[in-house]
Design a protein around this motif. Structure first.
Motif, PDB file in Angstrom:
ATOM      1  N   GLY B 198       0.823  -1.207   0.000  1.00  0.00           N
ATOM      2  CA  GLY B 198       0.000   0.000   0.000  1.00  0.00           C
ATOM      3  C   GLY B 198       0.855   1.254   0.000  1.00  0.00           C
ATOM      4  O   GLY B 198       0.621   2.189  -0.776  1.00  0.00           O
ATOM      5  N   PHE B 202       1.002   4.053  -2.952  1.00  0.00           N
ATOM      6  CA  PHE B 202       0.652   5.446  -2.656  1.00  0.00           C
ATOM      7  C   PHE B 202       1.812   6.379  -2.991  1.00  0.00           C
ATOM      8  O   PHE B 202       1.623   7.418  -3.630  1.00  0.00           O
ATOM      9  CB  PHE B 202       0.271   5.591  -1.188  1.00  0.00           C
ATOM     10  CG  PHE B 202      -0.085   7.006  -0.825  1.00  0.00           C
ATOM     11  CD1 PHE B 202      -1.269   7.559  -1.306  1.00  0.00           C
ATOM     12  CD2 PHE B 202       0.753   7.775  -0.045  1.00  0.00           C
ATOM     13  CE1 PHE B 202      -1.607   8.866  -0.988  1.00  0.00           C
ATOM     14  CE2 PHE B 202       0.428   9.083   0.264  1.00  0.00           C
ATOM     15  CZ  PHE B 202      -0.754   9.623  -0.208  1.00  0.00           C
ATOM     16  N   SER B 203       3.034   5.989  -2.580  1.00  0.00           N
ATOM     17  CA  SER B 203       4.159   6.888  -2.863  1.00  0.00           C
ATOM     18  C   SER B 203       4.441   6.957  -4.358  1.00  0.00           C
ATOM     19  O   SER B 203       4.838   8.000  -4.874  1.00  0.00           O
ATOM     20  CB  SER B 203       5.411   6.476  -2.084  1.00  0.00           C
ATOM     21  OG  SER B 203       5.523   5.087  -2.057  1.00  0.00           O
ATOM     22  N   ALA B 206       1.951   9.309  -5.590  1.00  0.00           N
ATOM     23  CA  ALA B 206       2.245  10.649  -5.082  1.00  0.00           C
ATOM     24  C   ALA B 206       3.330  11.297  -5.938  1.00  0.00           C
ATOM     25  O   ALA B 206       3.296  12.503  -6.194  1.00  0.00           O
ATOM     26  CB  ALA B 206       2.691  10.561  -3.621  1.00  0.00           C
ATOM     27  N   PHE B 214      -4.785   9.876  -3.530  1.00  0.00           N
ATOM     28  CA  PHE B 214      -5.759   8.820  -3.291  1.00  0.00           C
ATOM     29  C   PHE B 214      -6.550   8.509  -4.555  1.00  0.00           C
ATOM     30  O   PHE B 214      -7.136   9.397  -5.158  1.00  0.00           O
ATOM     31  CB  PHE B 214      -6.764   9.251  -2.209  1.00  0.00           C
ATOM     32  CG  PHE B 214      -6.107   9.601  -0.924  1.00  0.00           C
ATOM     33  CD1 PHE B 214      -5.373   8.646  -0.229  1.00  0.00           C
ATOM     34  CD2 PHE B 214      -6.227  10.882  -0.400  1.00  0.00           C
ATOM     35  CE1 PHE B 214      -4.770   8.970   0.953  1.00  0.00           C
ATOM     36  CE2 PHE B 214      -5.626  11.201   0.794  1.00  0.00           C
ATOM     37  CZ  PHE B 214      -4.899  10.259   1.475  1.00  0.00           C
ATOM     38  N   SER B 218      -4.571   3.485  -7.632  1.00  0.00           N
ATOM     39  CA  SER B 218      -3.364   3.241  -6.840  1.00  0.00           C
ATOM     40  C   SER B 218      -3.612   2.086  -5.876  1.00  0.00           C
ATOM     41  O   SER B 218      -2.707   1.279  -5.616  1.00  0.00           O
ATOM     42  CB  SER B 218      -2.917   4.512  -6.121  1.00  0.00           C
ATOM     43  OG  SER B 218      -3.532   4.647  -4.885  1.00  0.00           O
ATOM     44  N   ALA B 219      -4.854   1.957  -5.368  1.00  0.00           N
ATOM     45  CA  ALA B 219      -5.166   0.791  -4.528  1.00  0.00           C
ATOM     46  C   ALA B 219      -5.074  -0.488  -5.340  1.00  0.00           C
ATOM     47  O   ALA B 219      -4.579  -1.513  -4.862  1.00  0.00           O
ATOM     48  CB  ALA B 219      -6.562   0.934  -3.930  1.00  0.00           C
ATOM     49  N   ILE B 293      -4.611   2.995   2.811  1.00  0.00           N
ATOM     50  CA  ILE B 293      -3.530   3.951   2.537  1.00  0.00           C
ATOM     51  C   ILE B 293      -3.665   4.544   1.133  1.00  0.00           C
ATOM     52  O   ILE B 293      -3.591   5.761   0.943  1.00  0.00           O
ATOM     53  CB  ILE B 293      -2.159   3.256   2.665  1.00  0.00           C
ATOM     54  CG1 ILE B 293      -1.885   2.964   4.133  1.00  0.00           C
ATOM     55  CG2 ILE B 293      -1.056   4.117   2.068  1.00  0.00           C
ATOM     56  CD1 ILE B 293      -0.579   2.263   4.353  1.00  0.00           C
ATOM     57  N   ALA B 294      -3.905   3.694   0.148  1.00  0.00           N
ATOM     58  CA  ALA B 294      -3.808   4.135  -1.248  1.00  0.00           C
ATOM     59  C   ALA B 294      -5.093   4.782  -1.751  1.00  0.00           C
ATOM     60  O   ALA B 294      -5.050   5.675  -2.583  1.00  0.00           O
ATOM     61  CB  ALA B 294      -3.439   2.956  -2.141  1.00  0.00           C
ATOM     62  N   SER B 296      -7.667   5.691   0.545  1.00  0.00           N
ATOM     63  CA  SER B 296      -8.318   6.342   1.675  1.00  0.00           C
ATOM     64  C   SER B 296      -9.710   5.738   1.899  1.00  0.00           C
ATOM     65  O   SER B 296      -9.948   4.582   1.568  1.00  0.00           O
ATOM     66  CB  SER B 296      -8.398   7.836   1.448  1.00  0.00           C
ATOM     67  OG  SER B 296      -8.853   8.454   2.626  1.00  0.00           O
TER      68      SER B 296
END
Lengths: 259, 366
Positions: B198, B202-203, B206, B214, B218-219, B293-294, B296
């Motif tokens: 995750g 996410f990074s 980002a 989010f 990405s999830a 995380i990814a 939200s």
């Protein structure tokens, strides 16, 4: 349809290991040639070099030439796929495709290559191939049943039908009866006798009676010891090989003194 | 006349030299009932407790069946009966948590589960006249999010995983260094904690789209990091199970390697591969941390996986408990409803996979 095979000074290697050494022989069209000899002497390996099936094993390669009607199988630029379309093969254990019906198995060589074939042509090809393989009467009512539903002997004849459906010039058989009962064996031997009219056949067998029953020529392979390469000891008419062979080892083998 | 077989003498003189004394047929049932009654009766004197009762009954039963069999039958049968009892107990112990979990989820979630819950977006409504906030339960945003994120993850993972497996089985030589590297990396990826996946996704996003990264996509990337190694492993096993004889039969018909792989190898292995893929989906569909995380979490309906937070069922279950809304009871109930819905989804996927696998399985029937 059938073609002459000329093998000249053929060596077969698995990696660095020399498996078969110095084989030269001429196989005439429309004959049955039997390859006999003890286990591990290179008969099957040699047979597989006749349609480049040995290349399935990584590291296997050959030196020397194999010519089919003058065309060298091992010349640069030869496509093994094309070679195998002309030189068909039947294996020791019957191996029909488990996901296919009897009909689809016979058509496998056509369908798998994405070649288009009309329904009527396909029906005719299925019937012709199964008739040639002496299987038509037994399966004509259940062509849509899975190929694996047949008995072992029928499966092997199905595999022969599948091999001849692509119209090869040569049919190689690697101990085609060793997994079968005597009745099925007889059916296949009769079939070989008939196929001889059209095809050049090379058959590996451990059964001496079978070799003497079905073949015109017999080649005896032997091996000097473990780790040594297999060699062609003698190659002659089958009647000569079984009555008065010129090499002592051949006589010992065919008369059952060893092997 | 006394007959001795293998050094053992039958205890009773049986008319058949091969026969031996036997306990009655239903002895196991009767002994179990007797053990339960005796233990239960004893416990009633000192204070009854269900767990203690079950454990003691099992212990008494194992001892009783062993002793009874040893006395009447012989040593081998006694060992057999004791081991059989132990194996059964082990099985029951393994099943208890599973049934308990299922029971809890169904019992708490069933009241929540109805058509409105599935088809409506959960939201809080503020009524300006009464100044009251009413929470409408709903999981539509989470159902859509779960299906989209898992679906995208599957679309990413299956081609990569399957092609990797094909490379490993059909093309690479056993000695090839690339094969060893790929196998090693797949093994390492199998062990990656999901939270790391995750954070990675996410990074990564980002870096591409800035701090508010989010998104469902990405999830999905995070899930595919988890999913690819499972798909590779499962497909690799299935491809290796296809006998070489079939490949050779195909080559011998003058079929090219590519067509052999597509039409023979994959076709023969497809039912196992489908099962493997569904197991991989079932494994990642319940992931919470990487999605949290990814992607939200949100109560708003967002069906666009490319931007904005997205809700999924496990995240809904998590947030319903951890960050309840105004109406805490309703939030908790929504969490249980989401949990039950998730279990049902996984069951549906499994059923579909079984049907598909059955359909493609090699047929052997006469």
């Amino acid at each position: 349809m059938s073609k002459r095979i000329e093998v000249n000074d053929l060596n077969v290697y698995y990696g660095d290991f020399l498996a078969v050494e110095g084989v030269s022989m001429q196989i005439e069209p429309r004959t049955v040639t039997a390859l006999i000899g003890p286990s591990g002497c290179g008969k099957s390996t040699f047979l597989r070099t006749l349609n480049r099936m040995h290349e399935v094993i990584p590291g296997a390669h050959v030196t020397g030439t194999v010519r089919i009607d003058g065309n060298d199988l091992y010349a640069p630029g030869v496509d093994p796929v094309l070679v195998r379309r002309q030189v068909g093969m039947v294996f020791q254990r019957p191996n029909p495709f488990p996901t296919m019906s009897i009909r689809e198995n016979v058509l496998a060589g056509v369908k798998l290559n994405n070649r288009k074939i009309s329904k009527s042509d396909a029906d005719a090809l299925v019937e012709r191939s199964l008739k040639r393989a002496n299987l038509w009467k037994e399966v004509q009512d259940r062509l849509e049943k899975p190929g694996a539903s047949l008995s072992g002997g029928q499966q092997q004849r199905l595999c022969i039908a599948r091999a001849i459906a692509v119209a090869p010039d040569v049919v190689l058989m690697d101990e085609p009866c060793s997994a079968l009962d005597p009745i099925s064996t007889l059916a296949i031997e009769d079939l070989i006798e008939e196929l001889k009219q059209e095809y050049t056949i090379v058959i590996v067998t451990h059964n001496m009676q079978q070799a003497s029953r079905v073949s015109d020529k017999t080649a005896f392979f032997n091996i000097a010891g473990a780790g040594m390469p297999g060699r062609l000891i003698e190659f002659d008419d089958t009647t000569t090989m079984f009555s008065r062979p010129s090499v002592q080892a051949t006589e010992d083998y065919v008369s059952g003194k060893f092997g | 006349m006394s007959v001795s077989i293998g050094g053992r003498t039958p205890r009773k003189q049986a008319s058949n030299a091969l026969a031996d004394a036997q306990l009655p047929r239903l002895i196991e049932l009767w002994l179990l009932i007797a053990a339960a009654i005796v233990v239960g009766g004893t416990l009633l004197l000192v204070g009854f407790n269900l767990a203690v009762w079950a454990v003691l009954t099992a212990v008494v039963y194992v001892i009783a069946i062993g002793v009874a069999s040893r006395l009447v039958e012989n040593r081998r049968k006694a060992v057999d009966r004791v081991v059989r009892a132990l194996v059964t107990i082990a099985f029951l112990l393994a099943v208890i948590p599973l049934i308990s979990t299922l029971w809890t989820v169904v019992a708490k979630g069933i009241g929540q589960l109805n058509w409105t819950f599935i088809t409506q977006t959960g939201a809080a409504h503020f009524d300006p006249t009464t100044l009251e906030v009413t929470t409408a339960p709903g999981a539509l945003q989470a159902v859509v999010g779960t299906l989209e994120i898992t679906g995208i993850a599957t679309v990413i993972s299956v081609p990569i995983g399957l092609l990797t497996a094909i490379y490993l089985v059909e093309y690479s030589l056993p000695s090839s260094p690339l094969r060893r590297i790929v196998t090693f990396l797949v093994d390492v990826m199998t062990g990656i904690p999901s939270i790391v996946a995750g954070l990675f996704a996410f990074s990564l996003f980002a870096l591409i789209v800035g701090p508010k990264a989010f998104s469902g996509l990405s999830a999905a990337v995070a899930l595919s990091v988890l999913m690819i190694p499972i798909v590779v492993r499962a497909s690799e096993e299935m491809l290796r199970l296809v006998p070489d004889e079939l490949r050779e039969a195909s080559y011998a018909l003058g079929v090219t390697k590519a067509l052999t792989i597509v039409k023979i190898v994959l076709r023969t292995a497809v039912s196992g591969i489908v099962t493997g893929i569904v197991l991989a989906v079932a494994r990642v569909i319940g992931e919470t941390a990487p999605i949290f995380i990814a992607a939200s979490f949100t109560d708003n309906f967002n069906a666009n996986p490319l931007s904005g937070p997205m809700q999924t069922l496990p995240v809904l279950a998590y947030t319903g408990y951890k960050f309840p809304g105004h109406d805490i009871v309703a939030s908790n109930q929504a969490a249980w409803g989401a949990a039950l819905l998730l279990v049902i989804l996984v069951v549906i996927f499994n059923v579909i996979a079984r049907v598909v696998a059955q359909f493609f399985a090699p047929k052997t029937g006469r």
